[in-house]
Design a protein around this motif. Sequence first.
Motif, PDB file in Angstrom:
ATOM      1  N   ALA A 103      86.548 -41.553  53.122  1.00  0.00           N
ATOM      2  CA  ALA A 103      86.524 -40.152  52.688  1.00  0.00           C
ATOM      3  C   ALA A 103      85.605 -39.972  51.482  1.00  0.00           C
ATOM      4  N   ALA A 104      85.566 -40.970  50.622  1.00  0.00           N
ATOM      5  CA  ALA A 104      84.721 -40.883  49.430  1.00  0.00           C
ATOM      6  C   ALA A 104      83.230 -40.864  49.787  1.00  0.00           C
ATOM      7  N   THR A 105      82.881 -41.392  50.954  1.00  0.00           N
ATOM      8  CA  THR A 105      81.467 -41.449  51.339  1.00  0.00           C
ATOM      9  C   THR A 105      81.053 -40.332  52.296  1.00  0.00           C
ATOM     10  N   LEU A 106      82.012 -39.537  52.768  1.00  0.00           N
ATOM     11  CA  LEU A 106      81.702 -38.474  53.735  1.00  0.00           C
ATOM     12  C   LEU A 106      81.199 -37.217  53.029  1.00  0.00           C
ATOM     13  N   PRO A 107      80.022 -36.730  53.399  1.00  0.00           N
ATOM     14  CA  PRO A 107      79.515 -35.509  52.781  1.00  0.00           C
ATOM     15  C   PRO A 107      80.051 -34.231  53.449  1.00  0.00           C
ATOM     16  N   GLU A 108      80.762 -34.382  54.561  1.00  0.00           N
ATOM     17  CA  GLU A 108      81.244 -33.247  55.352  1.00  0.00           C
ATOM     18  C   GLU A 108      82.152 -32.335  54.520  1.00  0.00           C
ATOM     19  N   LYS A 109      81.859 -31.009  54.539  1.00  0.00           N
ATOM     20  CA  LYS A 109      82.638 -30.035  53.762  1.00  0.00           C
ATOM     21  C   LYS A 109      83.733 -29.380  54.602  1.00  0.00           C
ATOM     22  N   ASP A 110      83.444 -29.140  55.868  1.00  0.00           N
ATOM     23  CA  ASP A 110      84.418 -28.499  56.752  1.00  0.00           C
ATOM     24  C   ASP A 110      85.632 -29.418  56.919  1.00  0.00           C
ATOM     25  N   ALA A 111      86.805 -28.937  56.529  1.00  0.00           N
ATOM     26  CA  ALA A 111      88.019 -29.756  56.526  1.00  0.00           C
ATOM     27  C   ALA A 111      88.367 -30.286  57.910  1.00  0.00           C
ATOM     28  N   LEU A 168     102.963 -59.617  65.288  1.00  0.00           N
ATOM     29  CA  LEU A 168     104.189 -59.375  64.527  1.00  0.00           C
ATOM     30  C   LEU A 168     104.119 -59.952  63.112  1.00  0.00           C
ATOM     31  N   THR A 169     103.139 -60.801  62.844  1.00  0.00           N
ATOM     32  CA  THR A 169     103.008 -61.381  61.507  1.00  0.00           C
ATOM     33  C   THR A 169     102.436 -60.377  60.498  1.00  0.00           C
ATOM     34  N   ILE A 170     101.900 -59.250  60.988  1.00  0.00           N
ATOM     35  CA  ILE A 170     101.367 -58.225  60.078  1.00  0.00           C
ATOM     36  C   ILE A 170     102.533 -57.404  59.540  1.00  0.00           C
ATOM     37  N   ASP A 171     102.647 -57.351  58.225  1.00  0.00           N
ATOM     38  CA  ASP A 171     103.702 -56.580  57.579  1.00  0.00           C
ATOM     39  C   ASP A 171     103.405 -55.083  57.730  1.00  0.00           C
ATOM     40  N   ALA A 172     104.420 -54.304  58.090  1.00  0.00           N
ATOM     41  CA  ALA A 172     104.236 -52.870  58.361  1.00  0.00           C
ATOM     42  C   ALA A 172     103.734 -52.112  57.128  1.00  0.00           C
ATOM     43  N   SER A 173     104.288 -52.418  55.961  1.00  0.00           N
ATOM     44  CA  SER A 173     103.859 -51.690  54.749  1.00  0.00           C
ATOM     45  C   SER A 173     102.421 -52.069  54.378  1.00  0.00           C
ATOM     46  N   ASP A 174     102.059 -53.344  54.543  1.00  0.00           N
ATOM     47  CA  ASP A 174     100.680 -53.759  54.280  1.00  0.00           C
ATOM     48  C   ASP A 174      99.716 -53.072  55.246  1.00  0.00           C
ATOM     49  N   TYR A 175     100.170 -52.916  56.481  1.00  0.00           N
ATOM     50  CA  TYR A 175      99.350 -52.281  57.516  1.00  0.00           C
ATOM     51  C   TYR A 175      99.065 -50.823  57.140  1.00  0.00           C
ATOM     52  N   MET A 176     100.100 -50.107  56.734  1.00  0.00           N
ATOM     53  CA  MET A 176      99.914 -48.709  56.331  1.00  0.00           C
ATOM     54  C   MET A 176      99.044 -48.609  55.079  1.00  0.00           C
ATOM     55  N   ASP A 177      99.262 -49.516  54.115  1.00  0.00           N
ATOM     56  CA  ASP A 177      98.443 -49.529  52.902  1.00  0.00           C
ATOM     57  C   ASP A 177      96.967 -49.748  53.244  1.00  0.00           C
ATOM     58  N   ALA A 178      96.721 -50.668  54.172  1.00  0.00           N
ATOM     59  CA  ALA A 178      95.342 -50.952  54.581  1.00  0.00           C
ATOM     60  C   ALA A 178      94.705 -49.723  55.230  1.00  0.00           C
ATOM     61  N   LEU A 179      95.475 -49.034  56.066  1.00  0.00           N
ATOM     62  CA  LEU A 179      94.965 -47.829  56.724  1.00  0.00           C
ATOM     63  C   LEU A 179      94.664 -46.742  55.693  1.00  0.00           C
ATOM     64  N   ILE A 180      95.556 -46.547  54.755  1.00  0.00           N
ATOM     65  CA  ILE A 180      95.345 -45.538  53.702  1.00  0.00           C
ATOM     66  C   ILE A 180      94.097 -45.878  52.886  1.00  0.00           C
ATOM     67  N   ARG A 181      93.970 -47.144  52.468  1.00  0.00           N
ATOM     68  CA  ARG A 181      92.790 -47.570  51.701  1.00  0.00           C
ATOM     69  C   ARG A 181      91.511 -47.346  52.496  1.00  0.00           C
ATOM     70  N   LEU A 182      91.551 -47.694  53.780  1.00  0.00           N
ATOM     71  CA  LEU A 182      90.391 -47.544  54.657  1.00  0.00           C
ATOM     72  C   LEU A 182      89.954 -46.079  54.739  1.00  0.00           C
ATOM     73  N   ILE A 183      90.913 -45.193  54.951  1.00  0.00           N
ATOM     74  CA  ILE A 183      90.609 -43.764  55.071  1.00  0.00           C
ATOM     75  C   ILE A 183      90.120 -43.191  53.742  1.00  0.00           C
ATOM     76  N   GLU A 184      90.757 -43.586  52.645  1.00  0.00           N
ATOM     77  CA  GLU A 184      90.333 -43.087  51.333  1.00  0.00           C
ATOM     78  C   GLU A 184      88.917 -43.542  51.000  1.00  0.00           C
ATOM     79  N   LYS A 185      88.621 -44.790  51.303  1.00  0.00           N
ATOM     80  CA  LYS A 185      87.282 -45.328  51.024  1.00  0.00           C
ATOM     81  C   LYS A 185      86.222 -44.583  51.841  1.00  0.00           C
TER      82      LYS A 185
END
Length: 160
Positions: free
Chosen positions: A122-130, A103-120
């Motif tokens: 995605a930048a390294t994935l060579p996959e073209k098929d959506a 419960l000490t994890i802030d919900a907005s920080d958690y979502m921000d971390a997930l978004i950053r993780l996925i974006e990072k």
Amino acid sequence: MDAPKKVKITDVNVAMAKAEHYCAYQERSQQEVRNKLYDWGLWTDAVENIITKLIEENYLNEERFAKAYVKGKFNQKAWGRIKIKQGLKLKNVSPVLIKKALLTIDASDYMDALIRLIEKKAATLPEKDAYKRRYKLQQYALSRGFETDLAAEVLKNSEL
């Protein structure tokens, strides 16, 4: 070449001093300390007495350990709640303390971390098929301990 021999400690006072130093160096769970004391060759009675003294003297605090573990794994390693929970279970932390620490994890920080993780990632994935790309990104988020529904929501709302 032989493995180095483990030093056995027979004096309870020496073991107590070493255990205090071990706990003062970094937050530890009771199970980690118990395992270390057994590694040092102490008997069950001595181990339980030392752990009781460490708790009384506030060297050992399971709640403090759980909160520090959650904070460290989330901030430093960008782990999700599921992976953190599994790690705490492996350390034999009680489910009540796990819940309280998560419960000490802030919900907005958690979502921000997930978004950053996925974006990072995605930048390294060579996959073209959506479709395959979204699947790989979701699997990556799951492997890092994030919830399926949150990862799907982030992927749905993003242009990755």
